[in-house]
Design a protein around this motif. Structure first.
Motif, PDB file in Angstrom:
ATOM      1  N   PHE A 123       6.192  -6.210   7.042  1.00  0.00           N
ATOM      2  CA  PHE A 123       4.974  -6.274   5.886  1.00  0.00           C
ATOM      3  C   PHE A 123       5.362  -5.276   4.680  1.00  0.00           C
ATOM      4  O   PHE A 123       6.112  -4.380   4.835  1.00  0.00           O
ATOM      5  CB  PHE A 123       3.620  -5.930   6.387  1.00  0.00           C
ATOM      6  CG  PHE A 123       3.268  -6.766   7.402  1.00  0.00           C
ATOM      7  CD1 PHE A 123       2.269  -7.626   7.133  1.00  0.00           C
ATOM      8  CD2 PHE A 123       3.551  -6.895   8.744  1.00  0.00           C
ATOM      9  CE1 PHE A 123       1.765  -8.634   7.802  1.00  0.00           C
ATOM     10  CE2 PHE A 123       2.989  -7.828   9.604  1.00  0.00           C
ATOM     11  CZ  PHE A 123       2.209  -8.869   9.095  1.00  0.00           C
ATOM     12  N   GLN A 124       4.905  -5.569   3.416  1.00  0.00           N
ATOM     13  CA  GLN A 124       4.953  -4.765   2.259  1.00  0.00           C
ATOM     14  C   GLN A 124       3.471  -4.443   1.732  1.00  0.00           C
ATOM     15  O   GLN A 124       2.854  -5.340   1.688  1.00  0.00           O
ATOM     16  CB  GLN A 124       5.910  -5.469   1.121  1.00  0.00           C
ATOM     17  CG  GLN A 124       6.214  -4.493   0.100  1.00  0.00           C
ATOM     18  CD  GLN A 124       7.101  -5.154  -0.979  1.00  0.00           C
ATOM     19  OE1 GLN A 124       7.154  -6.532  -0.832  1.00  0.00           O
ATOM     20  NE2 GLN A 124       8.022  -4.570  -1.603  1.00  0.00           N
ATOM     21  N   CYS A 125       3.340  -3.134   1.418  1.00  0.00           N
ATOM     22  CA  CYS A 125       2.101  -2.858   0.871  1.00  0.00           C
ATOM     23  C   CYS A 125       1.825  -3.529  -0.739  1.00  0.00           C
ATOM     24  O   CYS A 125       2.843  -3.729  -1.267  1.00  0.00           O
ATOM     25  CB  CYS A 125       1.820  -1.372   0.878  1.00  0.00           C
ATOM     26  SG  CYS A 125       1.823  -0.566   2.424  1.00  0.00           S
ATOM     27  N   ASN A 126       0.557  -3.902  -0.808  1.00  0.00           N
ATOM     28  CA  ASN A 126       0.451  -4.200  -2.334  1.00  0.00           C
ATOM     29  C   ASN A 126       0.448  -3.360  -3.296  1.00  0.00           C
ATOM     30  O   ASN A 126       0.554  -2.016  -2.891  1.00  0.00           O
ATOM     31  CB  ASN A 126      -1.137  -4.954  -2.303  1.00  0.00           C
ATOM     32  CG  ASN A 126      -1.435  -6.210  -1.458  1.00  0.00           C
ATOM     33  OD1 ASN A 126      -0.190  -6.831  -1.221  1.00  0.00           O
ATOM     34  ND2 ASN A 126      -2.640  -6.380  -1.215  1.00  0.00           N
ATOM     35  N   PRO A 134      -4.987  -5.314   5.710  1.00  0.00           N
ATOM     36  CA  PRO A 134      -5.359  -5.388   4.284  1.00  0.00           C
ATOM     37  C   PRO A 134      -4.472  -4.764   3.376  1.00  0.00           C
ATOM     38  O   PRO A 134      -3.966  -4.090   3.835  1.00  0.00           O
ATOM     39  CB  PRO A 134      -6.831  -4.687   4.537  1.00  0.00           C
ATOM     40  CG  PRO A 134      -6.633  -3.856   5.731  1.00  0.00           C
ATOM     41  CD  PRO A 134      -5.872  -4.533   6.556  1.00  0.00           C
ATOM     42  N   ASN A 135      -4.497  -5.278   2.385  1.00  0.00           N
ATOM     43  CA  ASN A 135      -3.524  -4.739   1.222  1.00  0.00           C
ATOM     44  C   ASN A 135      -2.209  -4.794   1.627  1.00  0.00           C
ATOM     45  O   ASN A 135      -1.380  -3.756   0.987  1.00  0.00           O
ATOM     46  CB  ASN A 135      -3.950  -2.972   1.017  1.00  0.00           C
ATOM     47  CG  ASN A 135      -5.683  -3.072   0.655  1.00  0.00           C
ATOM     48  OD1 ASN A 135      -6.278  -3.733  -0.307  1.00  0.00           O
ATOM     49  ND2 ASN A 135      -6.300  -2.243   1.389  1.00  0.00           N
ATOM     50  N   TYR A 162      -0.470   0.676  -2.984  1.00  0.00           N
ATOM     51  CA  TYR A 162      -1.035   0.910  -2.002  1.00  0.00           C
ATOM     52  C   TYR A 162       0.487   1.561  -1.154  1.00  0.00           C
ATOM     53  O   TYR A 162       1.421   0.953  -1.528  1.00  0.00           O
ATOM     54  CB  TYR A 162      -1.586   0.049  -0.794  1.00  0.00           C
ATOM     55  CG  TYR A 162      -2.841  -0.271  -1.274  1.00  0.00           C
ATOM     56  CD1 TYR A 162      -4.122   0.415  -0.676  1.00  0.00           C
ATOM     57  CD2 TYR A 162      -3.185  -1.337  -2.511  1.00  0.00           C
ATOM     58  CE1 TYR A 162      -5.310   0.042  -1.070  1.00  0.00           C
ATOM     59  CE2 TYR A 162      -4.688  -1.494  -3.020  1.00  0.00           C
ATOM     60  CZ  TYR A 162      -5.530  -1.010  -2.180  1.00  0.00           C
ATOM     61  OH  TYR A 162      -6.890  -1.179  -2.456  1.00  0.00           O
ATOM     62  N   ALA A 163       0.244   2.479  -0.226  1.00  0.00           N
ATOM     63  CA  ALA A 163       1.263   2.968   0.358  1.00  0.00           C
ATOM     64  C   ALA A 163       1.117   3.003   1.800  1.00  0.00           C
ATOM     65  O   ALA A 163       0.109   2.948   2.359  1.00  0.00           O
ATOM     66  CB  ALA A 163       2.061   4.171  -0.164  1.00  0.00           C
TER      67      ALA A 163
END
Length: 231
Positions: free
Chosen positions: A223-226, A202-203, A229-230
């Motif tokens: 993956f890269q956070c939205n 998620p996110n 978000y971190a």
């Protein structure tokens, strides 16, 4: 007194002479007669050419060989003995299995109605296990004889499959057969990386795909956070 000697040419038999101890030369007070040989059983006084009659199986004494048991072989010619599938010709004096470098046949010579003692025999070919045959599997033995099967056990993270990847529930080992003249272990399956379920984070969004295009053992996804978000 003077004496003259005569010797039959190849393919002839001598009559009317007395042996002087030499199996191929005879002496007599009268000229001997040389006649063509018709068969080894015609007389014991043989000098010259004579072939070998069709051999009984004991002439070869090689259970792993095939040969023409009904053919006659000429004097100084040879009987060709062919090894069965999975076997190769090896010198009887050598203590080893056959290899792919060995010939698949050998010769037994004929001379004066008699076959020579075979110097070769057919022995099972040995396959040598190499990691290149399945880099993701292990064989408990380093070698196997022709037509034998061996068990290949998959390394951690790998299962048996005929495709490019495997399911977690697939088998962990398979049987491979030592193929005769190829000296390779043959199978229709191999140890393949186990497929993993695609992670749902998620996110976050995926920004880097795996090398295989899917997600299997050994693959890495990026993956890269939205925003906001971190990790």
């Amino acid at each position: 007194s003077n004496a003259s000697y005569a010797m039959c040419l190849d393919g002839a038999l001598m009559f009317g002479a007395v042996s002087d101890g030499d199996a191929s030369a005879y002496s007599s007070t009268t000229p001997p007669t040389c006649v063509p040989i018709l068969g080894c059983a015609s007389t014991a006084e043989v000098c010259g050419m004579e072939g070998c009659a069709p051999p009984p199986p004991t002439a070869v004494a090689d259970p792993n060989a095939i040969y023409n048991a009904s053919a006659s072989v000429a004097h100084t010619a040879s009987l060709t003995v062919t090894c069965k599938a999975g076997y190769a010709a090896v010198a009887r004096a050598d203590v080893r299995a056959g290899t792919c470098d060995d010939a698949g046949e050998y010769q037994i010579g004929c001379k004066y109605c008699t076959y020579a003692a075979p110097e070769m025999e057919c022995r099972r070919i040995q396959c040598i296990w190499g990691a290149a045959q399945d880099p993701n599997g292990q064989n408990a033995s380093s070698s196997a004889l022709a037509l034998q099967t061996v068990q290949i056990t998959c390394n951690e993270g790998f299962k048996v499959s005929a495709g490019v990847s495997a399911a977690p529930t697939d088998a962990a080992s398979y049987l491979a057969t030592c193929e005769g003249r190829s000296c390779m272990l043959s199978a229709t399956v191999a140890c393949r990386p186990i497929r993993c379920s695609m992670p749902a984070l998620p996110n976050a969004r995926q920004v880097e795909a795996s090398a295989s295009g899917g997600f299997a053992h050994g693959d890495v996804l990026g993956f890269q956070c939205n925003t906001s978000y971190a990790a």
